[in-house]
Design a protein around this motif. Structure first.
Motif, PDB file in Angstrom:
ATOM      1  N   ARG A   1       0.827  -1.201   0.000  1.00 29.30           N
ATOM      2  CA  ARG A   1       0.000   0.000   0.000  1.00 29.30           C
ATOM      3  C   ARG A   1       0.862   1.252   0.000  1.00 29.30           C
ATOM      4  NH1 ARG A   1      -4.750   1.988   4.145  1.00 29.30           N
ATOM      5  NH2 ARG A   1      -4.736   4.081   3.299  1.00 29.30           N
ATOM      6  N   VAL A   2       0.436   2.236  -0.791  1.00 23.44           N
ATOM      7  CA  VAL A   2       1.097   3.533  -0.765  1.00 23.44           C
ATOM      8  C   VAL A   2       0.307   4.435   0.175  1.00 23.44           C
ATOM      9  CG1 VAL A   2       1.939   5.464  -2.125  1.00 23.44           C
ATOM     10  CG2 VAL A   2       1.731   3.230  -3.174  1.00 23.44           C
ATOM     11  N   VAL A   3       0.986   5.031   1.156  1.00 19.23           N
ATOM     12  CA  VAL A   3       0.313   5.946   2.069  1.00 19.23           C
ATOM     13  C   VAL A   3       0.410   7.346   1.461  1.00 19.23           C
ATOM     14  CG1 VAL A   3       0.222   6.845   4.400  1.00 19.23           C
ATOM     15  CG2 VAL A   3       1.032   4.531   3.997  1.00 19.23           C
ATOM     16  N   TYR A   4      -0.732   7.978   1.267  1.00 20.13           N
ATOM     17  CA  TYR A   4      -0.755   9.312   0.660  1.00 20.13           C
ATOM     18  C   TYR A   4      -1.042  10.374   1.707  1.00 20.13           C
ATOM     19  CZ  TYR A   4      -0.787   7.189  -3.962  1.00 20.13           C
ATOM     20  OH  TYR A   4      -0.453   6.490  -5.074  1.00 20.13           O
ATOM     21  N   SER A   5      -0.695  11.608   1.349  1.00 21.26           N
ATOM     22  CA  SER A   5      -0.943  12.712   2.275  1.00 21.26           C
ATOM     23  C   SER A   5      -2.434  12.858   2.571  1.00 21.26           C
ATOM     24  CB  SER A   5      -0.392  14.014   1.689  1.00 21.26           C
ATOM     25  OG  SER A   5      -0.940  14.235   0.420  1.00 21.26           O
ATOM     26  N   GLY A   6      -3.283  12.401   1.635  1.00 21.75           N
ATOM     27  CA  GLY A   6      -4.728  12.486   1.849  1.00 21.75           C
ATOM     28  C   GLY A   6      -5.229  11.558   2.939  1.00 21.75           C
ATOM     29  N   ASP A   7      -4.403  10.581   3.352  1.00 24.08           N
ATOM     30  CA  ASP A   7      -4.811   9.651   4.409  1.00 24.08           C
ATOM     31  C   ASP A   7      -4.753  10.276   5.798  1.00 24.08           C
ATOM     32  OD1 ASP A   7      -5.188   7.716   2.528  1.00 24.08           O
ATOM     33  OD2 ASP A   7      -3.168   6.904   2.697  1.00 24.08           O
ATOM     34  N   MET A   8      -4.124  11.444   5.904  1.00 19.11           N
ATOM     35  CA  MET A   8      -4.008  12.082   7.214  1.00 19.11           C
ATOM     36  C   MET A   8      -5.327  12.753   7.588  1.00 19.11           C
ATOM     37  SD  MET A   8      -0.284  13.755   7.630  1.00 19.11           S
ATOM     38  CE  MET A   8      -0.381  14.917   6.289  1.00 19.11           C
ATOM     39  N   GLU A   9      -5.666  12.648   8.882  1.00 16.31           N
ATOM     40  CA  GLU A   9      -6.861  13.327   9.358  1.00 16.31           C
ATOM     41  C   GLU A   9      -6.442  14.567  10.113  1.00 16.31           C
ATOM     42  OE1 GLU A   9      -9.463  10.886  11.746  1.00 16.31           O
ATOM     43  OE2 GLU A   9      -8.958   9.193  10.424  1.00 16.31           O
ATOM     44  N   SER A  10      -7.028  15.691   9.725  1.00 15.26           N
ATOM     45  CA  SER A  10      -6.659  16.947  10.363  1.00 15.26           C
ATOM     46  C   SER A  10      -7.684  17.325  11.421  1.00 15.26           C
ATOM     47  CB  SER A  10      -6.576  18.043   9.301  1.00 15.26           C
ATOM     48  OG  SER A  10      -6.497  19.290   9.913  1.00 15.26           O
ATOM     49  N   SER A  11      -7.227  17.984  12.491  1.00  9.98           N
ATOM     50  CA  SER A  11      -8.158  18.413  13.533  1.00  9.98           C
ATOM     51  C   SER A  11      -8.875  19.696  13.121  1.00  9.98           C
ATOM     52  CB  SER A  11      -7.404  18.639  14.845  1.00  9.98           C
ATOM     53  OG  SER A  11      -6.546  19.747  14.717  1.00  9.98           O
ATOM     54  N   ASP A  12      -8.391  20.350  12.070  1.00 11.34           N
ATOM     55  CA  ASP A  12      -8.997  21.595  11.612  1.00 11.34           C
ATOM     56  C   ASP A  12      -9.175  21.506  10.095  1.00 11.34           C
ATOM     57  OD1 ASP A  12      -9.606  24.086  10.745  1.00 11.34           O
ATOM     58  OD2 ASP A  12      -8.063  25.135  11.888  1.00 11.34           O
ATOM     59  N   PRO A  13     -10.430  21.507   9.622  1.00 14.44           N
ATOM     60  CA  PRO A  13     -10.641  21.324   8.180  1.00 14.44           C
ATOM     61  C   PRO A  13     -10.023  22.432   7.316  1.00 14.44           C
ATOM     62  CG  PRO A  13     -12.717  21.757   9.329  1.00 14.44           C
ATOM     63  CD  PRO A  13     -11.679  21.568  10.384  1.00 14.44           C
ATOM     64  N   SER A  14      -9.733  23.594   7.889  1.00 12.70           N
ATOM     65  CA  SER A  14      -9.159  24.653   7.059  1.00 12.70           C
ATOM     66  C   SER A  14      -7.646  24.492   6.869  1.00 12.70           C
ATOM     67  CB  SER A  14      -9.458  26.027   7.665  1.00 12.70           C
ATOM     68  OG  SER A  14      -8.700  26.225   8.819  1.00 12.70           O
ATOM     69  N   VAL A  15      -7.033  23.633   7.679  1.00  9.26           N
ATOM     70  CA  VAL A  15      -5.611  23.334   7.493  1.00  9.26           C
ATOM     71  C   VAL A  15      -5.475  21.874   7.100  1.00  9.26           C
ATOM     72  CG1 VAL A  15      -3.338  23.270   8.576  1.00  9.26           C
ATOM     73  CG2 VAL A  15      -4.954  25.043   9.211  1.00  9.26           C
ATOM     74  N   LYS A  16      -5.220  21.645   5.832  1.00  7.50           N
ATOM     75  CA  LYS A  16      -5.085  20.254   5.370  1.00  7.50           C
ATOM     76  C   LYS A  16      -4.049  20.228   4.247  1.00  7.50           C
ATOM     77  CE  LYS A  16      -9.003  20.279   2.118  1.00  7.50           C
ATOM     78  NZ  LYS A  16      -8.696  21.525   1.523  1.00  7.50           N
ATOM     79  N   PRO A  17      -3.521  19.034   3.918  1.00  8.02           N
ATOM     80  CA  PRO A  17      -2.530  18.997   2.840  1.00  8.02           C
ATOM     81  C   PRO A  17      -3.102  19.569   1.547  1.00  8.02           C
ATOM     82  CG  PRO A  17      -2.553  16.917   4.000  1.00  8.02           C
ATOM     83  CD  PRO A  17      -3.685  17.717   4.550  1.00  8.02           C
ATOM     84  N   LEU A  18      -2.294  20.369   0.877  1.00  4.73           N
ATOM     85  CA  LEU A  18      -2.734  21.022  -0.349  1.00  4.73           C
ATOM     86  C   LEU A  18      -3.026  19.999  -1.435  1.00  4.73           C
ATOM     87  CD1 LEU A  18      -3.033  23.816  -1.717  1.00  4.73           C
ATOM     88  CD2 LEU A  18      -0.664  23.601  -2.392  1.00  4.73           C
ATOM     89  N   TYR A  19      -2.209  18.950  -1.481  1.00  5.03           N
ATOM     90  CA  TYR A  19      -2.431  17.867  -2.454  1.00  5.03           C
ATOM     91  C   TYR A  19      -2.704  16.584  -1.693  1.00  5.03           C
ATOM     92  CZ  TYR A  19       0.081  21.266  -5.274  1.00  5.03           C
ATOM     93  OH  TYR A  19       0.479  22.405  -5.880  1.00  5.03           O
TER      94      TYR A  19
END
Lengths: 80, 286
Positions: free
Chosen positions: B108-126
């Protein structure tokens, strides 16, 4: 490590595609999947890079010369 | 002072500035690199990691992922205030969680999108930045803390990948009654449109406002053109180019950089005023 045709590649410095360009700091890892997919389908890397909008040669070398060594290493168990 | 926008995209900005002192322009350019805060992951806690990449490498990769930080600039405290804040302080830190496990036959490739952020306005750009590739029976569990920071601390907090200025190149030419074919051919070989313009106009000058390298034209004018054409780098007339990593729009970066300079000069004036007051007091006593 040497690439198939005997050249040393800048890409071998990294095991997995670096997130940013070493030289200018622009994020480039997000293009990796599409780049690999299209190049392996036989497209010209020059055209793919142009399409993706990577116009500086510092960023182009990151994708062009990368060798994903992690795929070789992943077969072995971690020792630490 | 005259400012003209030549090109404006969300992550890219080109300006022409007339009558601006060069040191001031350079200060703005440098402030773009070092004095505009953006969000980046700074501290990572690993609970479990038996992937082939070591903790440090993964932490470094996480740090370099650009995070959307336009709203965060207002929401979170600036880096100066957060210096001594406890880890997890909601005014300073955004918490990211990443928990991935692979089955017995799963790669499995782990992508930056797999991270869960505590604040929806700060999240990985890609969402498709690969972080690590996992082999079967591996697990990765970590918690990462992002905060605002300055580019002078670490390059991951730099909002721009390029901020550059140059003198405006102006090409003066006069082709009338001269043997200029070699000169035109030299320029034509890399800028056919410019050579065509020169042929049509015969004499005059062209301001090169496009985002191109002019060193090759300079070579042509010096080595091939004689007195047919001359390239001038006009003083007091500048082109400024800003390209951001995407964490902030280019316009915001420019405004924040100017604000930072204003703030710093204000502080300098205040300090000078204090020193002067002290000096007067001591002078009075003596």
């Amino acid at each position: 490590m040497l690439v198939e045709d005997g050249r040393r590649a800048i890409g071998e410095l990294a095991m997995i595609i670096p997130i940013r360009c070493f030289t200018c700091g622009t994020p480039i890892a997000q293009y990796w999947d599409e780049f690999v997919k299209r190049v392996s389908q036989g497209e010209d890397p020059k055209k793919v890079l142009d399409d993706l909008g990577i116009h500086r040669y510092c960023c182009r070398k990151m994708l062009l010369t990368h060798v994903p060594l992690i795929k070789e290493v992943i077969k072995f168990r971690r020792i630490l | 002072m005259e400012v003209k926008v030549l090109e404006h995209k969300p992550n890219f900005l080109r300006l022409r500035l007339k009558g601006v002192p060069l040191p001031l322009l350079n200060a703005v350019r440098r402030a773009c690199f070092t004095d505009v805060p953006v969000m980046a992951i700074d501290i990572v806690e690993f609970f479990e990691n038996n992937t082939v990449l070591y903790d440090e490498i993964i932490a470094h990769r996480l740090g370099l992922i650009p995070l959307t930080s336009e709203e965060a600039l207002e929401k979170y405290d600036p880096p100066e205030k957060c210096r001594n804040a406890p880890l997890g302080d909601p005014k300073c830190y955004v918490v990211f969680k990443l928990e991935v496990e692979t089955g017995p036959n799963e790669y499995r490739v782990v992508y930056s999108g797999d991270m869960e952020s505590s604040d929806p306005s700060v999240k990985p750009l890609y969402d498709n930045i690969p972080i690590v590739i996992m082999a079967p029976n591996q697990s990765l569990r970590l918690q990462a803390y992002a905060r605002l920071g300055y580019g002078r601390e670490h390059a991951k907090w730099m909002p721009v990948s390029i901020a550059a200025h140059k003198y405006l190149p102006v090409l003066h030419f006069d082709l009338e009654g001269k043997e200029c074919e070699e000169c035109l051919k030299c320029i034509e070989s890399f800028l056919p449109e410019l050579a065509k313009k020169m042929r049509d106009q015969v004499r005059g000058s062209i301001e090169i406002l496009e985002d191109i390298n002019t060193s090759a034209i300079y070579w042509c004018t010096v080595k091939r053109c004689g007195d047919c054409a001359k390239l001038e780098y006009r003083e007091g007339d500048y082109l400024l180019k800003i390209e951001t990593t995407g964490a902030l729009p280019a316009k915001v970066v420019l405004f924040k950089a100017i604000e930072a300079i204003k703030r710093k000069t204000q502080k300098l004036l205040e300090e000078l005023f204090e020193l002067r007051k002290q000096g007067l007091q001591e002078g009075g006593r003596g």
